[in-house]
Design a protein around this motif. Structure first.
Motif, mmCIF file in Angstrom:
data_model
loop_
_atom_site.group_PDB
_atom_site.id
_atom_site.type_symbol
_atom_site.label_atom_id
_atom_site.label_comp_id
_atom_site.label_asym_id
_atom_site.label_seq_id
_atom_site.Cartn_x
_atom_site.Cartn_y
_atom_site.Cartn_z
ATOM 1 N N LEU A 146 8.170 14.386 2.036
ATOM 2 C CA LEU A 146 8.185 14.810 0.642
ATOM 3 C C LEU A 146 8.812 16.200 0.536
ATOM 4 C CD1 LEU A 146 4.613 13.647 -0.408
ATOM 5 C CD2 LEU A 146 6.793 12.608 -1.046
ATOM 6 N N PRO A 147 9.515 16.462 -0.550
ATOM 7 C CA PRO A 147 10.108 17.796 -0.727
ATOM 8 C C PRO A 147 9.019 18.834 -1.011
ATOM 9 C CG PRO A 147 10.467 16.452 -2.677
ATOM 10 C CD PRO A 147 9.835 15.566 -1.650
ATOM 11 N N SER A 148 9.358 20.097 -0.774
ATOM 12 C CA SER A 148 8.376 21.146 -1.065
ATOM 13 C C SER A 148 8.087 21.146 -2.563
ATOM 14 C CB SER A 148 8.896 22.506 -0.609
ATOM 15 O OG SER A 148 10.067 22.844 -1.312
ATOM 16 N N GLY A 149 6.863 21.422 -2.909
ATOM 17 C CA GLY A 149 6.454 21.423 -4.308
ATOM 18 C C GLY A 149 6.001 20.064 -4.804
ATOM 19 N N ASP B 263 0.859 -1.186 0.000
ATOM 20 C CA ASP B 263 0.000 0.000 0.000
ATOM 21 C C ASP B 263 0.893 1.233 0.000
ATOM 22 O OD1 ASP B 263 -2.626 1.330 0.311
ATOM 23 O OD2 ASP B 263 -1.762 1.983 2.212
ATOM 24 N N VAL B 264 0.550 2.207 -0.842
ATOM 25 C CA VAL B 264 1.281 3.472 -0.916
ATOM 26 C C VAL B 264 0.278 4.594 -0.684
ATOM 27 C CG1 VAL B 264 2.661 4.994 -2.382
ATOM 28 C CG2 VAL B 264 2.920 2.511 -2.579
ATOM 29 N N SER B 265 0.627 5.518 0.222
ATOM 30 C CA SER B 265 -0.265 6.647 0.485
ATOM 31 C C SER B 265 0.557 7.902 0.759
ATOM 32 C CB SER B 265 -1.196 6.356 1.670
ATOM 33 O OG SER B 265 -0.437 6.144 2.840
ATOM 34 N N ALA B 266 -0.074 9.049 0.568
ATOM 35 C CA ALA B 266 0.586 10.333 0.826
ATOM 36 C C ALA B 266 -0.386 11.236 1.554
ATOM 37 C CB ALA B 266 1.041 10.974 -0.478
ATOM 38 N N THR B 267 0.105 11.875 2.604
ATOM 39 C CA THR B 267 -0.707 12.829 3.355
ATOM 40 C C THR B 267 0.185 13.739 4.174
ATOM 41 O OG1 THR B 267 -2.538 13.058 4.923
ATOM 42 C CG2 THR B 267 -1.035 11.261 5.326
ATOM 43 N N ASP B 268 -0.222 14.973 4.316
ATOM 44 C CA ASP B 268 0.494 15.950 5.148
ATOM 45 C C ASP B 268 2.000 16.005 4.880
ATOM 46 O OD1 ASP B 268 -1.880 16.687 6.407
ATOM 47 O OD2 ASP B 268 -1.653 15.139 7.945
ATOM 48 N N GLY B 269 2.386 15.993 3.615
ATOM 49 C CA GLY B 269 3.796 16.127 3.263
ATOM 50 C C GLY B 269 4.649 14.897 3.483
ATOM 51 N N ASP C 193 3.697 17.160 -5.801
ATOM 52 C CA ASP C 193 2.299 17.112 -6.221
ATOM 53 C C ASP C 193 1.744 15.719 -5.925
ATOM 54 O OD1 ASP C 193 -0.181 17.246 -7.382
ATOM 55 O OD2 ASP C 193 0.541 17.966 -9.331
ATOM 56 N N THR C 194 1.114 15.568 -4.748
ATOM 57 C CA THR C 194 0.634 14.245 -4.332
ATOM 58 C C THR C 194 -0.559 13.755 -5.145
ATOM 59 O OG1 THR C 194 -0.714 15.251 -2.597
ATOM 60 C CG2 THR C 194 1.492 14.509 -1.974
#
Length: 136
Positions: free
Chosen positions: A96-99, A59-65, A101-102
């Motif tokens: 995640l680096p700034s910028g 499972d891969v997810s992205a949230t809050d940077g 795009d999740t």
């Protein structure tokens, strides 16, 4: 060349080497090895996850940077065996680096390697602000 020494399956004492090889709060060892880098306008995270079914076990997810990769490996019990495989649930979280795009993250699993690509937006151009000078 290394040789695996067999130990009885009913051993009362845990293998001390396994204890030292395990993940410790102050150690650098982790059952999910990763690497990350920036390439062609994307932040790339690669994780070694051999022998898994990507559709069921990863499972891969992205949230809050942050980007989180979770994997699950089930053990099949067998009589009198030795295994150096890691079983259970493994999770790695990276900032995640700034910028980043999740909304456009992509992931590919090939030959036991999961590769996650997160596009990075170009940094905004500098905007010069005009200062109004007030006269008394």
């Amino acid at each position: 060349m290394s040789t695996l020494a067999r130990r009885p399956a009913s051993s009362l004492l845990p293998d001390l080497w396994e204890m030292f090889d395990a993940t410790w709060p102050f150690g650098t060892r982790h059952p999910m090895h990763i690497e990350d880098f920036v390439e062609e306008g994307a932040y790339v995270v690669r994780a070694e996850l051999p022998g898994l079914d990507a559709a069921k076990d990863i499972d891969v997810s992205a949230t809050d940077g942050t980007l989180t990769i979770t994997a699950q490996r089930e053990e099949t019990k067998k009589e009198q065996h030795r295994s150096e495989f890691r079983y259970g649930s493994f999770t790695r979280t990276v900032s995640l680096p700034s910028g980043a795009d999740t909304s456009k993250i992509s992931a590919e699993y090939k030959k036991g390697i999961l590769e996650v690509r997160v596009p990075i937006a170009a940094p905004p151009e500098e905007h010069k602000v005009q200062i109004d000078v007030q006269q008394d």
